[in-house]
Design a protein around this motif. Structure first.
Motif, PDB file in Angstrom:
ATOM      1  N   THR A  40      69.863  50.075  54.858  1.00 52.91           N
ATOM      2  CA  THR A  40      69.869  48.615  54.860  1.00 52.91           C
ATOM      3  C   THR A  40      69.107  48.092  53.655  1.00 52.91           C
ATOM      4  N   GLU A  41      69.691  47.100  53.030  1.00 54.11           N
ATOM      5  CA  GLU A  41      69.030  46.495  51.875  1.00 54.11           C
ATOM      6  C   GLU A  41      67.820  45.689  52.341  1.00 54.11           C
ATOM      7  N   LYS A  42      66.734  45.812  51.629  1.00 47.37           N
ATOM      8  CA  LYS A  42      65.503  45.087  51.961  1.00 47.37           C
ATOM      9  C   LYS A  42      65.352  43.890  51.030  1.00 47.37           C
ATOM     10  N   ARG A  43      64.696  42.865  51.541  1.00 49.19           N
ATOM     11  CA  ARG A  43      64.467  41.649  50.759  1.00 49.19           C
ATOM     12  C   ARG A  43      62.984  41.557  50.397  1.00 49.19           C
ATOM     13  N   ALA A  44      62.690  40.742  49.395  1.00 50.07           N
ATOM     14  CA  ALA A  44      61.305  40.565  48.948  1.00 50.07           C
ATOM     15  C   ALA A  44      61.007  39.083  48.761  1.00 50.07           C
ATOM     16  N   VAL A  45      59.790  38.712  49.102  1.00 49.08           N
ATOM     17  CA  VAL A  45      59.269  37.374  48.824  1.00 49.08           C
ATOM     18  C   VAL A  45      58.437  37.496  47.556  1.00 49.08           C
ATOM     19  N   VAL A  46      58.695  36.617  46.591  1.00 50.02           N
ATOM     20  CA  VAL A  46      57.905  36.588  45.365  1.00 50.02           C
ATOM     21  C   VAL A  46      57.326  35.186  45.207  1.00 50.02           C
ATOM     22  N   VAL A  47      56.002  35.122  45.034  1.00 50.86           N
ATOM     23  CA  VAL A  47      55.322  33.854  44.782  1.00 50.86           C
ATOM     24  C   VAL A  47      54.484  34.052  43.529  1.00 50.86           C
ATOM     25  N   GLU A  48      54.633  33.130  42.589  1.00 48.73           N
ATOM     26  CA  GLU A  48      53.899  33.217  41.327  1.00 48.73           C
ATOM     27  C   GLU A  48      53.158  31.914  41.092  1.00 48.73           C
ATOM     28  N   ARG A  49      51.967  32.036  40.504  1.00 47.37           N
ATOM     29  CA  ARG A  49      51.190  30.842  40.194  1.00 47.37           C
ATOM     30  C   ARG A  49      50.246  31.125  39.038  1.00 47.37           C
ATOM     31  N   GLU A  50      50.004  30.089  38.263  1.00 45.77           N
ATOM     32  CA  GLU A  50      49.009  30.141  37.193  1.00 45.77           C
ATOM     33  C   GLU A  50      47.671  29.660  37.756  1.00 45.77           C
ATOM     34  N   PHE A  51      46.610  30.379  37.436  1.00 52.68           N
ATOM     35  CA  PHE A  51      45.254  29.986  37.832  1.00 52.68           C
ATOM     36  C   PHE A  51      44.411  29.832  36.576  1.00 52.68           C
ATOM     37  N   ALA A  52      43.559  28.834  36.561  1.00 56.72           N
ATOM     38  CA  ALA A  52      42.738  28.537  35.387  1.00 56.72           C
ATOM     39  C   ALA A  52      41.454  29.361  35.381  1.00 56.72           C
ATOM     40  N   TYR A  53      41.576  30.631  35.693  1.00 52.62           N
ATOM     41  CA  TYR A  53      40.432  31.543  35.727  1.00 52.62           C
ATOM     42  C   TYR A  53      40.852  32.872  35.124  1.00 52.62           C
ATOM     43  N   PRO A  54      39.896  33.625  34.578  1.00 50.30           N
ATOM     44  CA  PRO A  54      40.244  34.927  33.992  1.00 50.30           C
ATOM     45  C   PRO A  54      40.636  35.942  35.071  1.00 50.30           C
ATOM     46  N   PRO A  55      41.385  36.977  34.688  1.00 50.36           N
ATOM     47  CA  PRO A  55      41.818  37.989  35.661  1.00 50.36           C
ATOM     48  C   PRO A  55      40.666  38.602  36.465  1.00 50.36           C
ATOM     49  N   GLU A  56      39.510  38.787  35.841  1.00 51.70           N
ATOM     50  CA  GLU A  56      38.381  39.410  36.538  1.00 51.70           C
ATOM     51  C   GLU A  56      37.951  38.582  37.751  1.00 51.70           C
ATOM     52  N   LYS A  57      38.010  37.258  37.640  1.00 50.35           N
ATOM     53  CA  LYS A  57      37.643  36.385  38.752  1.00 50.35           C
ATOM     54  C   LYS A  57      38.666  36.504  39.887  1.00 50.35           C
ATOM     55  N   LEU A  58      39.935  36.520  39.524  1.00 51.15           N
ATOM     56  CA  LEU A  58      40.969  36.700  40.541  1.00 51.15           C
ATOM     57  C   LEU A  58      40.845  38.066  41.192  1.00 51.15           C
ATOM     58  N   TRP A  59      40.555  39.077  40.385  1.00 51.41           N
ATOM     59  CA  TRP A  59      40.413  40.436  40.914  1.00 51.41           C
ATOM     60  C   TRP A  59      39.323  40.473  41.982  1.00 51.41           C
ATOM     61  N   ARG A  60      38.195  39.823  41.709  1.00 50.16           N
ATOM     62  CA  ARG A  60      37.112  39.790  42.706  1.00 50.16           C
ATOM     63  C   ARG A  60      37.600  39.134  44.000  1.00 50.16           C
ATOM     64  N   ALA A  61      38.331  38.023  43.882  1.00 50.95           N
ATOM     65  CA  ALA A  61      38.819  37.323  45.071  1.00 50.95           C
ATOM     66  C   ALA A  61      39.845  38.157  45.844  1.00 50.95           C
ATOM     67  N   LEU A  62      40.548  39.039  45.143  1.00 51.67           N
ATOM     68  CA  LEU A  62      41.548  39.890  45.787  1.00 51.67           C
ATOM     69  C   LEU A  62      40.957  41.158  46.395  1.00 51.67           C
ATOM     70  N   THR A  63      39.729  41.517  46.002  1.00 50.69           N
ATOM     71  CA  THR A  63      39.190  42.825  46.409  1.00 50.69           C
ATOM     72  C   THR A  63      37.830  42.784  47.112  1.00 50.69           C
ATOM     73  N   GLN A  64      37.180  41.643  47.189  1.00 55.52           N
ATOM     74  CA  GLN A  64      35.891  41.579  47.883  1.00 55.52           C
ATOM     75  C   GLN A  64      36.100  41.003  49.280  1.00 55.52           C
ATOM     76  N   PRO A  65      35.752  41.776  50.321  1.00 59.26           N
ATOM     77  CA  PRO A  65      36.069  41.390  51.703  1.00 59.26           C
ATOM     78  C   PRO A  65      35.653  39.967  52.094  1.00 59.26           C
ATOM     79  N   HIS A  66      34.459  39.527  51.696  1.00 62.13           N
ATOM     80  CA  HIS A  66      34.030  38.184  52.101  1.00 62.13           C
ATOM     81  C   HIS A  66      34.875  37.102  51.432  1.00 62.13           C
TER      82      HIS A  66
END
Length: 138
Positions: free
Chosen positions: A2-28
């Motif tokens: 069966t063919e699978k589908r994917a949801v893709v959401v993209e957005r620009e954020f006014a912060y450097p990748p390192e800041k986003l990385w922290r928000a994506l990887t720090q539990p709190h």
């Protein structure tokens, strides 16, 4: 197969990748924009995301490449097969002149999972709105 589908959401954020990385990887920080969790950015680490709706997602870290790529499984077990979901969420961070382009792809939706597919599309947009509010303190 069966063919699978994917949801893709993209957005620009006014912060450097390192800041986003922290928000994506720090539990709190993940808790503040996504769900309660016991996440660790280690390949093979199994963790849960626990929603306010009382349910939990079983996840496993598949890829960690700071601060560019993060992927993990996003599985929801349910007695009704129509609600069971086995998917993979992949975040891709790309630096831009104004900050970071974040692309999220959640793949693995079966064609009969129209409600889950639509819910994920709307849900990720809401999660990204919350993420934008968390980033100043990441």
């Amino acid at each position: 197969m069966t063919e699978k589908r994917a949801v893709v959401v993209e957005r620009e954020f006014a912060y450097p990748p390192e800041k986003l990385w922290r928000a994506l990887t720090q539990p709190h920080l993940i808790e503040d924009w996504l769900m309660k969790n016991d996440f660790k950015p280690d390949v093979g680490h199994r963790f849960n995301l626990r929603g306010d709706w009382g349910g939990a997602l079983d996840c496993e870290v598949l890829e960690v490449e700071p601060p560019h790529t993060l992927a993990y499984t996003w599985n929801f077990a349910h007695e009704d097969a129509a609600y069971q979901l086995e998917s993979t969420v992949t975040f891709t961070l790309t630096p831009t002149s104004a900050g970071t382009h974040l692309r999220m792809e959640q793949s693995g939706f079966r064609p009969d999972q129209k409600q889950a597919f639509g819910g994920a599309h709307a849900g990720w947009k809401q999660f990204f709105d919350k993420l934008d509010n968390v980033l100043p303190r990441a």
